[in-house]
Design an enzyme around this catalytic site. Structure first.
Site, PDB file in Angstrom:
ATOM      1  N   GLY A   1       0.845  -1.195   0.000  1.00 60.09           N
ATOM      2  CA  GLY A   1       0.000   0.000   0.000  1.00 60.09           C
ATOM      3  C   GLY A   1       0.873   1.235   0.000  1.00 60.09           C
TER       4      GLY A   1
ATOM      5  NE  ARG B   1      -1.397  -4.684  -1.265  1.00 58.61           N
ATOM      6  CZ  ARG B   1      -2.031  -3.534  -1.002  1.00 58.61           C
ATOM      7  NH1 ARG B   1      -2.856  -3.003  -1.877  1.00 58.61           N
ATOM      8  NH2 ARG B   1      -1.839  -2.910   0.140  1.00 58.61           N
TER       9      ARG B   1
ATOM     10  CG  ASP C   1       2.933  -6.308   9.284  1.00 58.00           C
ATOM     11  OD1 ASP C   1       4.029  -6.084   9.833  1.00 58.00           O
ATOM     12  OD2 ASP C   1       2.052  -7.062   9.741  1.00 58.00           O
TER      13      ASP C   1
ATOM     14  CB  THR D   1       2.463   1.319   6.359  1.00 54.18           C
ATOM     15  OG1 THR D   1       1.075   1.186   6.661  1.00 54.18           O
ATOM     16  CG2 THR D   1       3.244   1.129   7.642  1.00 54.18           C
TER      17      THR D   1
ATOM     18  CG  ASP E   1      -2.432   0.761   7.718  1.00 56.89           C
ATOM     19  OD1 ASP E   1      -3.269   1.641   7.482  1.00 56.89           O
ATOM     20  OD2 ASP E   1      -2.331  -0.277   7.043  1.00 56.89           O
TER      21      ASP E   1
ATOM     22  CG  ASP F   1       0.255  -1.713  10.529  1.00 56.93           C
ATOM     23  OD1 ASP F   1       1.214  -1.185   9.912  1.00 56.93           O
ATOM     24  OD2 ASP F   1      -0.527  -2.495   9.974  1.00 56.93           O
TER      25      ASP F   1
ATOM     26  NE  ARG G   1      -8.552  -3.396   3.698  1.00 58.15           N
ATOM     27  CZ  ARG G   1      -7.595  -3.446   2.782  1.00 58.15           C
ATOM     28  NH1 ARG G   1      -6.717  -4.410   2.771  1.00 58.15           N
ATOM     29  NH2 ARG G   1      -7.496  -2.513   1.863  1.00 58.15           N
TER      30      ARG G   1
HETATM   31  P1  ADP Z   1       2.023  -3.813   2.796  1.00 55.56           P
HETATM   32  O1  ADP Z   1       3.494  -3.915   2.613  1.00 55.56           O
HETATM   33  O2  ADP Z   1       1.523  -2.419   2.646  1.00 55.56           O
HETATM   34  O3  ADP Z   1       1.571  -4.498   4.083  1.00 55.56           O
HETATM   35  P2  ADP Z   1       0.955  -6.079   1.227  1.00 55.56           P
HETATM   36  O4  ADP Z   1       0.530  -6.837   2.430  1.00 55.56           O
HETATM   37  O5  ADP Z   1       0.045  -5.997   0.078  1.00 55.56           O
HETATM   38  O6  ADP Z   1       1.327  -4.572   1.578  1.00 55.56           O
HETATM   39  O7  ADP Z   1       2.333  -6.708   0.750  1.00 55.56           O
HETATM   40  C1  ADP Z   1       2.995  -6.218  -0.410  1.00 55.56           C
HETATM   41  C2  ADP Z   1       3.650  -7.347  -1.156  1.00 55.56           C
HETATM   42  O8  ADP Z   1       4.602  -7.999  -0.305  1.00 55.56           O
HETATM   43  C3  ADP Z   1       2.706  -8.466  -1.594  1.00 55.56           C
HETATM   44  O9  ADP Z   1       2.076  -8.201  -2.810  1.00 55.56           O
HETATM   45  C4  ADP Z   1       3.648  -9.638  -1.722  1.00 55.56           C
HETATM   46  O10 ADP Z   1       4.334  -9.605  -2.948  1.00 55.56           O
HETATM   47  C5  ADP Z   1       4.646  -9.390  -0.594  1.00 55.56           C
HETATM   48  N1  ADP Z   1       4.202 -10.149   0.592  1.00 55.56           N
HETATM   49  C6  ADP Z   1       3.229  -9.849   1.474  1.00 55.56           C
HETATM   50  N2  ADP Z   1       3.068 -10.804   2.392  1.00 55.56           N
HETATM   51  C7  ADP Z   1       3.947 -11.775   2.077  1.00 55.56           C
HETATM   52  C8  ADP Z   1       4.264 -13.052   2.615  1.00 55.56           C
HETATM   53  N3  ADP Z   1       3.629 -13.535   3.692  1.00 55.56           N
HETATM   54  N4  ADP Z   1       5.225 -13.771   2.009  1.00 55.56           N
HETATM   55  C9  ADP Z   1       5.894 -13.293   0.942  1.00 55.56           C
HETATM   56  N5  ADP Z   1       5.638 -12.110   0.369  1.00 55.56           N
HETATM   57  C10 ADP Z   1       4.683 -11.357   0.921  1.00 55.56           C
END
Ligand code: ADP
Length: 320
Positions: A13, A73, A104, A127, A129, A131, A173
């Site tokens: 995000g 993503r 995260d 982020t 958030d 968080d 969320r």
């Molecule tokens: P944010 O970093 O804002 O929390 P996301 O949760 O969408 O955003 O994570 C961004 C990208 O990081 C995902 O599209 C994915 O490619 C990678 N990612 C997220 N979670 C995992 C995971 N558990 N294992 C491996 N890659 C992950």
């Protein structure tokens, strides 16, 4: 010790944190190390959308929201095969270390890449958030909170004119940090967050009593994870009989020119991240805690969940 090249990316995000990437680029160059930008997060790493940056690549950027590197993503990166493909692309460019700016999920992806391939990784918490475990500040949260407070100020004017209740739905969320910060700073009567159960009947009863006693407006901030603003507005209007309007702020919270606090802290964290990775550090996330830069172990940061400060929940109630 990194001798030749690092890479920087933004992922997940988006949050207004360009100053962090800018600081990584300029610090590395001033240390004589080349910097590559990975476009569109992990998707760009898999697509080999990786370009060398120079000092001018980040000119005229500090005032901008969004991220010039793009973000995306990627499902493929969630697989070991995907991460191996991404690593191979990094190797093609001679990249010896990676600075990941993201939330995260992005940091979790980075921790797996580090564990599986050994590539040095330093994370920065990008982020809105707020968080990320181990720190009380994340890059972009202040800008987003200011955007919400600005909206609350305007909504209060119109609510007061009509003696209305205003429900303001904000992002969050799984985490109520942003809602809580903006709710307290915006003087909201109620801040509803996913972490805390609330009694709708009691809230409506109190609202009705306040309006009967002459109150002209109320602001209820609700984080999206605590329920739908539209749904809440309907119930509140039914139960109180008071005219209620709902504003769902949506993506306006992600954009906009970053605040001084976000620019300053992101700049300091960007420099710290670049110097750390160049000097051979790995598996760290740099953030601010109680006003000071802290380096948190990457695995600790992703394996622990940051909880909402109960002091803020209490304060929001006292000041309502
Ligand atoms: P944010 O970093 O804002 O929390 P996301 O949760 O969408 O955003 O994570 C961004 C990208 O990081 C995902 O599209 C994915 O490619 C990678 N990612 C997220 N979670 C995992 C995971 N558990 N294992 C491996 N890659 C992950």
């Amino acid at each position: 010790m990194i001798k030749k090249a690092i890479a920087v990316m933004t992922s997940g995000g988006d949050s207004p944190g360009i100053a962090a990437a800018r600081a990584v680029v300029r610090t590395a160059l001033s240390e004589g190390v080349s910097v590559y930008g990975i476009n569109n997060g992990y998707q760009g790493m898999l697509d080999d959308d990786i370009v060398e940056l120079d000092s001018r690549s980040v000119s005229d950027m500090i005032q901008r929201g969004g991220t010039f590197l793009g973000t995306a993503r990627s499902m493929e990166f969630k697989t070991p095969e995907g991460r191996k493909k991404g690593f191979d692309n990094l190797m093609k460019h001679g990249i010896e270390g990676l600075v990941i700016i993201g939330g995260d999920g992005s940091l979790t992806g980075g921790s797996l890449l580090s564990k599986e391939t050994g590539i040095p990784i330093v994370g920065l918490p990008g982020t809105i958030d707020n968080d990320v475990w181990g720190m009380d500040y994340t890059i972009g949260c202040d800008t987003a909170a200011n955007t919400i407070v600005d909206a609350i100020n305007k909504l209060r004017d119109t609510a007061s004119a009509h003696r209305r209740i205003m429900v303001v739905e904000v992002m969050g969320r799984n985490s109520g940090w942003l809602a809580m910060m903006a709710g307290i700073a915006g003087g909201a009567e109620y801040v509803l967050v996913p972490e805390v159960k609330y009694d709708l009947d009691e809230m409506c009863h109190e609202l009705k009593a306040m309006y009967d006693a002459g109150k002209r407006y109320s602001i209820i901030v609700i984080a999206e994870g605590a329920g739908s603003g539209v749904g809440l507005g309907k119930v509140v209007e039914e139960k109180t009989g008071i005219d209620t309007r709902v504003s769902v702020l949506g993506h306006i919270q992600r954009g906009g020119s970053p605040t001084v606090e976000d620019r300053m802290k992101a700049s300091m964290l960007g420099e710290k991240a670049a110097l750390a990775i160049i000097s051979g550090a790995t598996n760290l996330v740099f953030g601010f805690n109680e006003g000071k830069v802290v380096g948190v172990n990457l695995f600790d940061a992703v394996n622990n969940k940051k909880t909402l400060d109960p002091e803020l929940v209490r304060l929001a109630r006292v000041l309502a």
